[in-house]
Design an enzyme around this catalytic site. Structure first.
Site, PDB file in Angstrom:
ATOM      1  N   GLY A 124       2.106  -1.843   6.634  1.00  0.00           N
ATOM      2  CA  GLY A 124       0.778  -1.281   6.937  1.00  0.00           C
ATOM      3  C   GLY A 124       0.708   0.201   6.616  1.00  0.00           C
ATOM      4  O   GLY A 124       1.700   0.833   6.266  1.00  0.00           O
ATOM      5  N   ARG A 178       1.032   6.060   7.388  1.00  0.00           N
ATOM      6  CA  ARG A 178       0.699   7.493   7.378  1.00  0.00           C
ATOM      7  C   ARG A 178      -0.540   7.770   6.552  1.00  0.00           C
ATOM      8  O   ARG A 178      -0.896   8.920   6.335  1.00  0.00           O
ATOM      9  CB  ARG A 178       1.870   8.302   6.840  1.00  0.00           C
ATOM     10  CG  ARG A 178       2.397   7.832   5.486  1.00  0.00           C
ATOM     11  CD  ARG A 178       3.498   8.724   5.036  1.00  0.00           C
ATOM     12  NE  ARG A 178       4.196   8.201   3.872  1.00  0.00           N
ATOM     13  CZ  ARG A 178       5.043   8.892   3.171  1.00  0.00           C
ATOM     14  NH1 ARG A 178       5.294  10.143   3.496  1.00  0.00           N
ATOM     15  NH2 ARG A 178       5.654   8.353   2.142  1.00  0.00           N
ATOM     16  N   GLY A 190       4.347   9.541  10.464  1.00  0.00           N
ATOM     17  CA  GLY A 190       2.975   9.565   9.957  1.00  0.00           C
ATOM     18  C   GLY A 190       2.677  10.732   9.038  1.00  0.00           C
ATOM     19  O   GLY A 190       1.533  10.933   8.634  1.00  0.00           O
ATOM     20  N   ARG A 225      -6.574  10.825  -1.350  1.00  0.00           N
ATOM     21  CA  ARG A 225      -6.531   9.883  -2.477  1.00  0.00           C
ATOM     22  C   ARG A 225      -7.839   9.106  -2.577  1.00  0.00           C
ATOM     23  O   ARG A 225      -8.479   8.832  -1.552  1.00  0.00           O
ATOM     24  CB  ARG A 225      -5.395   8.869  -2.284  1.00  0.00           C
ATOM     25  CG  ARG A 225      -4.049   9.468  -1.991  1.00  0.00           C
ATOM     26  CD  ARG A 225      -2.929   8.458  -2.221  1.00  0.00           C
ATOM     27  NE  ARG A 225      -2.853   7.399  -1.218  1.00  0.00           N
ATOM     28  CZ  ARG A 225      -1.825   6.545  -1.132  1.00  0.00           C
ATOM     29  NH1 ARG A 225      -0.830   6.609  -2.015  1.00  0.00           N
ATOM     30  NH2 ARG A 225      -1.805   5.605  -0.197  1.00  0.00           N
ATOM     31  N   ARG A 233      -3.399  -3.971  -1.532  1.00  0.00           N
ATOM     32  CA  ARG A 233      -2.114  -4.223  -2.210  1.00  0.00           C
ATOM     33  C   ARG A 233      -1.801  -5.717  -2.187  1.00  0.00           C
ATOM     34  O   ARG A 233      -2.371  -6.446  -1.369  1.00  0.00           O
ATOM     35  CB  ARG A 233      -1.010  -3.466  -1.451  1.00  0.00           C
ATOM     36  CG  ARG A 233      -1.252  -1.973  -1.385  1.00  0.00           C
ATOM     37  CD  ARG A 233      -0.924  -1.406  -0.012  1.00  0.00           C
ATOM     38  NE  ARG A 233      -1.419  -0.018   0.093  1.00  0.00           N
ATOM     39  CZ  ARG A 233      -0.778   1.027  -0.394  1.00  0.00           C
ATOM     40  NH1 ARG A 233       0.410   0.857  -0.960  1.00  0.00           N
ATOM     41  NH2 ARG A 233      -1.296   2.236  -0.316  1.00  0.00           N
ATOM     42  N   ASP A 292       4.296  -4.152  -1.610  1.00  0.00           N
ATOM     43  CA  ASP A 292       3.310  -3.352  -0.873  1.00  0.00           C
ATOM     44  C   ASP A 292       2.904  -2.109  -1.666  1.00  0.00           C
ATOM     45  O   ASP A 292       2.007  -1.375  -1.241  1.00  0.00           O
ATOM     46  CB  ASP A 292       3.858  -2.942   0.504  1.00  0.00           C
ATOM     47  CG  ASP A 292       5.208  -2.250   0.412  1.00  0.00           C
ATOM     48  OD1 ASP A 292       6.160  -2.878  -0.072  1.00  0.00           O
ATOM     49  OD2 ASP A 292       5.308  -1.074   0.803  1.00  0.00           O
ATOM     50  N   ASN A 293       3.550  -1.880  -2.798  1.00  0.00           N
ATOM     51  CA  ASN A 293       3.166  -0.762  -3.669  1.00  0.00           C
ATOM     52  C   ASN A 293       2.513  -1.264  -4.948  1.00  0.00           C
ATOM     53  O   ASN A 293       2.467  -0.536  -5.943  1.00  0.00           O
ATOM     54  CB  ASN A 293       4.391   0.098  -4.002  1.00  0.00           C
ATOM     55  CG  ASN A 293       4.885   0.880  -2.793  1.00  0.00           C
ATOM     56  OD1 ASN A 293       4.149   1.103  -1.850  1.00  0.00           O
ATOM     57  ND2 ASN A 293       6.143   1.275  -2.827  1.00  0.00           N
TER      58      ASN A 293
HETATM   59  P1  AMP Z   1       6.425   3.812   0.845  1.00  0.00           P
HETATM   60  O1  AMP Z   1       7.862   3.616   0.504  1.00  0.00           O
HETATM   61  O2  AMP Z   1       5.987   5.251   0.891  1.00  0.00           O
HETATM   62  O3  AMP Z   1       5.511   2.968   0.031  1.00  0.00           O
HETATM   63  O4  AMP Z   1       6.264   3.324   2.384  1.00  0.00           O
HETATM   64  C1  AMP Z   1       6.630   2.051   2.839  1.00  0.00           C
HETATM   65  C2  AMP Z   1       6.090   1.846   4.222  1.00  0.00           C
HETATM   66  O5  AMP Z   1       6.606   2.824   5.117  1.00  0.00           O
HETATM   67  C3  AMP Z   1       4.579   1.935   4.349  1.00  0.00           C
HETATM   68  O6  AMP Z   1       4.176   1.044   5.353  1.00  0.00           O
HETATM   69  C4  AMP Z   1       4.377   3.375   4.766  1.00  0.00           C
HETATM   70  O7  AMP Z   1       3.156   3.570   5.445  1.00  0.00           O
HETATM   71  C5  AMP Z   1       5.550   3.576   5.705  1.00  0.00           C
HETATM   72  N1  AMP Z   1       5.956   4.974   5.801  1.00  0.00           N
HETATM   73  C6  AMP Z   1       6.613   5.729   4.863  1.00  0.00           C
HETATM   74  N2  AMP Z   1       6.820   6.973   5.312  1.00  0.00           N
HETATM   75  C7  AMP Z   1       6.290   7.033   6.559  1.00  0.00           C
HETATM   76  C8  AMP Z   1       6.199   8.054   7.554  1.00  0.00           C
HETATM   77  N3  AMP Z   1       6.702   9.264   7.362  1.00  0.00           N
HETATM   78  N4  AMP Z   1       5.578   7.742   8.713  1.00  0.00           N
HETATM   79  C9  AMP Z   1       5.078   6.518   8.931  1.00  0.00           C
HETATM   80  N5  AMP Z   1       5.138   5.516   8.051  1.00  0.00           N
HETATM   81  C10 AMP Z   1       5.737   5.760   6.873  1.00  0.00           C
HETATM   82 MG    MG Z   2       3.843   2.357  -0.132  1.00  0.00          MG
END
Ligand code: AMP
Ligand code: MG
Length: 493
Positions: A98, A101, A130, A180, A187, A260-261
């Site tokens: 989800g 952040r 976050g 953004r 996704r 998820d990306n």
């Molecule tokens: P990402 O690798 O940036 O695509 O993130 C993967 C997942 O981790 C997603 O659900 C992001 O929202 C969550 N996430 C990454 N960094 C943070 C953070 N600093 N605080 C909260 N959620 C995070």
């Molecule tokens: Mg992501």
């Protein structure tokens, strides 16, 4: 909650809001407010993204704009929310993720979702804070606009704001927020989420929303006996194939192609440890955390297909027949190679397809890989060589001069019927002079950390029109310095 503006809410001139994804309801999202950051300051702004949004540019530059896009004051007419999704990370089912952040401000009447990344914790933050750090926020901001400049589908970035608030990663860093924009931030993982939880009603509502908004032609398709969900899966596969062809042709490595990306619209999304190749190494791994090389440069097209397979599995309850779902993925295998060849032909300055093009393309890539020749500089110097009739600078890139000469002769023969000036013009319009190399981003980040944001602005200006010469900025188009290869970029952001 009232839709009427609170008196304290900011009115953003030019922005009109309309219900979109949020109309799907509470099973899909949680309403919440961003958490303010102390004493924010501007790091970068994109005028072209502001125009896309219809936002008054002077307001974007105002203190009110600064507060609004840091998440410090609400914008009138918005009801911010975070969405729930799941996903496969590094090939393994990760369960619920989800927006941990990213907080959506809302959808504009013009059909763009506006999201603040790094705006504080949400119910989906898990162990995270976050927040996003300045370094990765600058990278995301610049690369979003750079990809757009290159003509590659991407989420856009309106601005970055920073704050001296501390954020702990491997080291202490400072916080930032990127605003953004995209027609949709949905996704593959959104679909996987509802499928994995056997919530077919929500799965259908989500698919119907995305089809009606973004793939309306699937309702009237005669593909798959009128099965709109199969037509949708096929359309997503084809957009994804086209995206991957563009990534491979420009030498872009995403680094974290988890499901998820993956954007349901075939946009580049979630810029993390990405890299534009310096020397051409097909097996290059840009993500320091990816020790097995799952997301190595030459693995990307196959990984995208694997991800589409996950999406197909998620859509199966709607499609109804496994064979139909598999058939809907088939076109990826033809669209990717044909789009890739088209993109490479453009780089070669060739307007029409002909027999032997694949060999010509593969021949160039083999030569580049042999000596890890700089990918961007090769194509730009090649374009210049066709323009000037002087092969010196491009030939000098190779130790194997005979190998290059033989390949050059085959390229010259292939384009013989067309005036060189016309071929060169095409090549210079498809082979960028400027890409966001790691070391360029790094220099802008280091200056920004010392409150000098001119490097961010300069890079933005170059990357917005990367095919132009930009006289006087040669240093941004040169070889990476030796220290560039020591930059380690991981998932930490
Ligand atoms: P990402 O690798 O940036 O695509 O993130 C993967 C997942 O981790 C997603 O659900 C992001 O929202 C969550 N996430 C990454 N960094 C943070 C953070 N600093 N605080 C909260 N959620 C995070
Ligand atoms: Mg992501």
């Amino acid at each position: 909650m009232s839709m009427l503006a609170d008196e304290a809410d900011l009115v953003a001139p030019g922005l009109r809001w309309a219900p979109g994804f949020s109309a799907l309801g509470p099973a899909f999202l949680t309403e919440l407010q961003p958490r303010p950051l102390p004493e924010p300051y501007w790091v970068g702004r994109s005028g072209s993204a502001a125009r896309l949004l219809g936002l008054d540019d002077s307001w974007l530059q105002s203190d009110e704009g600064l507060a609004a896009f840091t998440g410090n004051l609400p914008i009138a007419g918005t009801r911010p929310y975070a969405t729930v999704y799941s996903g496969h990370q590094f090939g393994v089912w990760a369960g619920q993720l989800g927006d941990g952040r990213a907080i959506m401000l809302g959808e504009t009447a013009g059909g763009l979702e506006v999201q603040l990344k790094g705006a504080g914790p949400t119910p989906y933050s898990r162990m995270g804070d976050g927040r996003a750090v300045l370094r990765s926020s600058i990278r995301e901001f610049l690369c979003s606009e750079a990809m757009h400049g290159l003509g590659i589908p991407t989420t856009r970035a309106l601005c970055v704001t920073g704050s001296d608030a501390r954020v702990r990663r491997e080291e202490l860093e400072t916080a930032a927020v990127v605003t953004r924009l995209a027609p949709s931030f949905v996704r593959f993982g959104h679909f996987e989420h509802f499928a994995a939880n056997q919530r077919d009603g929500e799965l259908r509502a989500l698919a119907d929303h995305v089809i009606d908004r973004h793939y309306p032609e699937c309702r009237h398709s005669d593909r798959f006996d009128g099965n709109a969900y199969a037509a949708f899966l096929e359309a997503v596969s084809e957009r994804t194939a086209a995206l991957l062809a563009r990534w491979q042709a420009v030498g872009f490595c995403h680094g974290v192609m988890n499901t998820d990306n993956m954007s349901i619209l075939g946009l580049t999304i979630d810029y993390g440890p990405f890299q534009f190749l310096d020397g051409f190494d097909p097996r290059h791994i840009c993500n320091h955390s990816d020790t097995a090389g799952r997301y190595a440069f030459n693995q990307q097209p196959n990984v995208a297909y694997w991800n589409l397979f996950c999406l197909a599995q998620a859509l199966l309850p709607l499609i109804g027949d496994q064979q139909v779902a598999v058939a809907a993925l088939e076109s990826y295998k033809t669209v990717f190679p044909s789009e890739f060849e088209d993109r490479m032909r453009a780089k070669l300055g060739l307007a029409e397809a002909a027999d032997g093009d694949r060999q010509l393309i593969e021949g160039a890539l083999r030569l580049l890989a042999q000596e890890k020749v700089d990918y961007t500089i090769f194509w730009r110097r090649l374009s210049q060589a066709v323009a000037d009739g002087d092969t010196g600078p491009v030939r000098d890139l190779f130790i194997d001069r005979a190998g290059f000469d033989a390949w050059w002769a085959s390229h010259a023969a292939r384009r013989a019927g067309t005036p060189a000036a016309e071929t060169a013009r095409r090549m210079l319009g498809h082979n960028p002079k400027f890409v966001l190399r790691n070391h360029l981003g790094q220099q802008a980040i280091e200056a920004a950390a010392a409150r000098d944001f001119s490097g961010v602005a300069t890079l933005l200006a170059l990357l917005e029109s990367p095919f132009d010469e930009h006289a006087g900025h040669e240093e941004f188009a040169g070889f990476p310095p030796d220290w560039a290869s020591t930059i380690e970029i991981s998932c930490s952001s």
